[in-house]
Design a protein around this motif. Sequence first.
Motif, mmCIF file in Angstrom:
data_model
loop_
_atom_site.group_PDB
_atom_site.id
_atom_site.type_symbol
_atom_site.label_atom_id
_atom_site.label_comp_id
_atom_site.label_asym_id
_atom_site.label_seq_id
_atom_site.Cartn_x
_atom_site.Cartn_y
_atom_site.Cartn_z
ATOM 1 N N ALA A 151 -29.299 -20.584 -70.192
ATOM 2 C CA ALA A 151 -29.289 -21.258 -69.644
ATOM 3 C C ALA A 151 -27.080 -21.079 -69.182
ATOM 4 C CB ALA A 151 -28.757 -22.985 -69.732
ATOM 5 N N VAL A 152 -27.040 -20.514 -71.230
ATOM 6 C CA VAL A 152 -25.669 -20.445 -70.996
ATOM 7 C C VAL A 152 -25.175 -19.463 -70.016
ATOM 8 C CG1 VAL A 152 -23.933 -20.161 -72.705
ATOM 9 C CG2 VAL A 152 -25.400 -21.232 -73.307
ATOM 10 N N ALA A 153 -25.995 -18.197 -70.439
ATOM 11 C CA ALA A 153 -25.659 -17.031 -69.713
ATOM 12 C C ALA A 153 -25.344 -17.367 -67.832
ATOM 13 C CB ALA A 153 -26.419 -15.967 -70.505
ATOM 14 N N VAL A 154 -26.296 -18.275 -67.799
ATOM 15 C CA VAL A 154 -26.135 -18.824 -66.215
ATOM 16 C C VAL A 154 -25.090 -19.209 -65.384
ATOM 17 C CG1 VAL A 154 -27.408 -20.234 -64.207
ATOM 18 C CG2 VAL A 154 -28.854 -18.746 -65.310
ATOM 19 N N THR A 155 -25.007 -19.901 -66.640
ATOM 20 C CA THR A 155 -23.722 -20.956 -66.726
ATOM 21 C C THR A 155 -22.218 -19.903 -66.390
ATOM 22 O OG1 THR A 155 -25.078 -22.683 -67.522
ATOM 23 C CG2 THR A 155 -22.479 -22.451 -67.306
ATOM 24 N N PHE A 156 -22.161 -19.201 -67.305
ATOM 25 C CA PHE A 156 -20.579 -17.934 -67.430
ATOM 26 C C PHE A 156 -20.897 -17.483 -66.110
ATOM 27 C CE2 PHE A 156 -19.580 -14.026 -67.836
ATOM 28 C CZ PHE A 156 -18.106 -14.495 -68.275
ATOM 29 N N VAL A 157 -22.228 -16.806 -65.789
ATOM 30 C CA VAL A 157 -21.938 -16.015 -64.530
ATOM 31 C C VAL A 157 -21.622 -16.939 -63.124
ATOM 32 C CG1 VAL A 157 -23.262 -15.190 -62.577
ATOM 33 C CG2 VAL A 157 -23.714 -14.658 -64.693
ATOM 34 N N LEU A 158 -21.877 -18.595 -63.152
ATOM 35 C CA LEU A 158 -21.627 -19.419 -61.831
ATOM 36 C C LEU A 158 -20.300 -19.708 -62.137
ATOM 37 C CD1 LEU A 158 -24.422 -22.185 -62.097
ATOM 38 C CD2 LEU A 158 -24.604 -19.716 -60.002
ATOM 39 N N PHE A 159 -19.364 -19.557 -63.530
ATOM 40 C CA PHE A 159 -18.178 -20.111 -63.636
ATOM 41 C C PHE A 159 -17.419 -19.172 -63.036
ATOM 42 C CE2 PHE A 159 -18.638 -23.768 -66.281
ATOM 43 C CZ PHE A 159 -17.772 -24.091 -65.940
ATOM 44 N N ARG A 160 -18.369 -17.923 -63.387
ATOM 45 C CA ARG A 160 -17.127 -16.693 -62.814
ATOM 46 C C ARG A 160 -17.177 -16.130 -61.277
ATOM 47 N NH1 ARG A 160 -12.901 -15.046 -65.561
ATOM 48 N NH2 ARG A 160 -12.977 -13.379 -64.709
ATOM 49 N N ALA A 161 -18.140 -16.093 -60.574
ATOM 50 C CA ALA A 161 -18.483 -16.370 -59.527
ATOM 51 C C ALA A 161 -17.321 -17.720 -58.841
ATOM 52 C CB ALA A 161 -20.039 -16.308 -59.022
ATOM 53 N N ALA A 162 -17.992 -19.246 -59.042
ATOM 54 C CA ALA A 162 -16.489 -19.784 -58.083
ATOM 55 C C ALA A 162 -15.046 -19.118 -58.571
ATOM 56 C CB ALA A 162 -16.847 -21.072 -59.187
ATOM 57 N N ILE A 163 -14.726 -19.050 -59.910
ATOM 58 C CA ILE A 163 -13.141 -17.846 -59.761
ATOM 59 C C ILE A 163 -12.861 -17.125 -58.830
ATOM 60 C CG2 ILE A 163 -11.894 -17.612 -61.441
ATOM 61 C CD1 ILE A 163 -13.301 -19.658 -63.949
ATOM 62 N N PHE A 164 -14.156 -16.092 -58.851
ATOM 63 C CA PHE A 164 -13.459 -15.169 -57.707
ATOM 64 C C PHE A 164 -13.478 -15.857 -56.984
ATOM 65 C CE2 PHE A 164 -15.794 -12.049 -54.808
ATOM 66 C CZ PHE A 164 -14.746 -10.965 -55.386
ATOM 67 N N TYR A 165 -14.778 -16.306 -56.520
ATOM 68 C CA TYR A 165 -14.157 -17.452 -54.685
ATOM 69 C C TYR A 165 -12.816 -17.710 -54.503
ATOM 70 C CZ TYR A 165 -15.145 -19.811 -50.871
ATOM 71 O OH TYR A 165 -15.217 -20.860 -49.658
ATOM 72 N N GLN A 166 -12.680 -18.279 -55.968
ATOM 73 C CA GLN A 166 -11.301 -19.100 -55.591
ATOM 74 C C GLN A 166 -10.322 -18.614 -55.145
ATOM 75 O OE1 GLN A 166 -10.896 -21.546 -58.536
ATOM 76 N NE2 GLN A 166 -9.826 -23.053 -57.222
ATOM 77 N N ARG A 167 -10.769 -17.397 -56.117
ATOM 78 C CA ARG A 167 -9.158 -16.221 -56.353
ATOM 79 C C ARG A 167 -9.039 -15.816 -55.201
ATOM 80 N NH1 ARG A 167 -9.110 -14.734 -62.644
ATOM 81 N NH2 ARG A 167 -8.391 -16.664 -62.954
ATOM 82 N N THR A 168 -10.277 -15.331 -54.547
ATOM 83 C CA THR A 168 -10.301 -14.230 -53.211
ATOM 84 C C THR A 168 -9.843 -15.413 -51.526
ATOM 85 O OG1 THR A 168 -12.677 -14.961 -52.680
ATOM 86 C CG2 THR A 168 -12.466 -12.462 -53.892
ATOM 87 N N ARG A 169 -9.771 -17.032 -51.849
ATOM 88 C CA ARG A 169 -9.807 -18.041 -51.022
ATOM 89 C C ARG A 169 -8.333 -17.888 -50.840
ATOM 90 N NH1 ARG A 169 -12.143 -23.410 -51.091
ATOM 91 N NH2 ARG A 169 -10.184 -23.697 -50.478
ATOM 92 N N GLN A 170 -7.309 -17.837 -51.832
ATOM 93 C CA GLN A 170 -6.833 -17.886 -52.500
ATOM 94 C C GLN A 170 -5.396 -16.819 -51.782
ATOM 95 O OE1 GLN A 170 -5.587 -19.486 -56.183
ATOM 96 N NE2 GLN A 170 -5.969 -21.308 -55.870
ATOM 97 N N ALA A 171 -6.080 -15.473 -51.858
ATOM 98 C CA ALA A 171 -5.391 -14.102 -51.539
ATOM 99 C C ALA A 171 -5.503 -14.189 -50.917
ATOM 100 C CB ALA A 171 -6.409 -12.922 -52.757
#
Length: 179
Positions: A151-171
């Motif tokens: 569960a911690v690993a899945v949560t980590f991956v979801l957070f990183r994916a959300a941050i990546f999506y947010q940064r690409t949208r901002q870029a």
Amino acid sequence: MDGCLEARRRSHRGAGCGKISVWQSARLRPIFAAMARDSIKIPKLSLIETLFGLFLRLVAVSCFWFGLNYWAMLIGFSFGGGGRFDLLPVPWRVAATALAVVYPVAALGLWLLVSWGPVIWVAAAGAEIVMFAVYPQIFGEKPPLVILHAAVAVTFVLFRAAIFYQRTRQARAARIDLP
């Protein structure tokens, strides 16, 4: 304390020692104020990045707790002294000793929010998953611990994916040369 420092504390101009601090000069304050506006601005962290930092610190606290549990077992503080290092079978000696060292290191890396913290956590969690899911005949079964690590690993991956999506949208939004 040196007399010059004492004189500077008494007077903002550094009277008594013949030196005037550059930062305390009245005629240079407007220049420094203008330069501050031109300085590089560090963007504020988003809500997702802030929550991710809190999540990593929560995982760091749990890693520290796991490390303390392994140390308590190895020195005979838990299990009524039955988990002392000299009483353990060889596979448990290797695993418990390694995890007693790796978990606190992972906790430090996660707490400081450095890139190597999650890597060390993956090594420790992976070792425990292998211990309790692959070799239950040696180490026993602990399904809740395996589920917790997953569960911690899945949560980590979801957070990183959300941050990546947010940064690409901002870029994309920041680019003005797009058609």
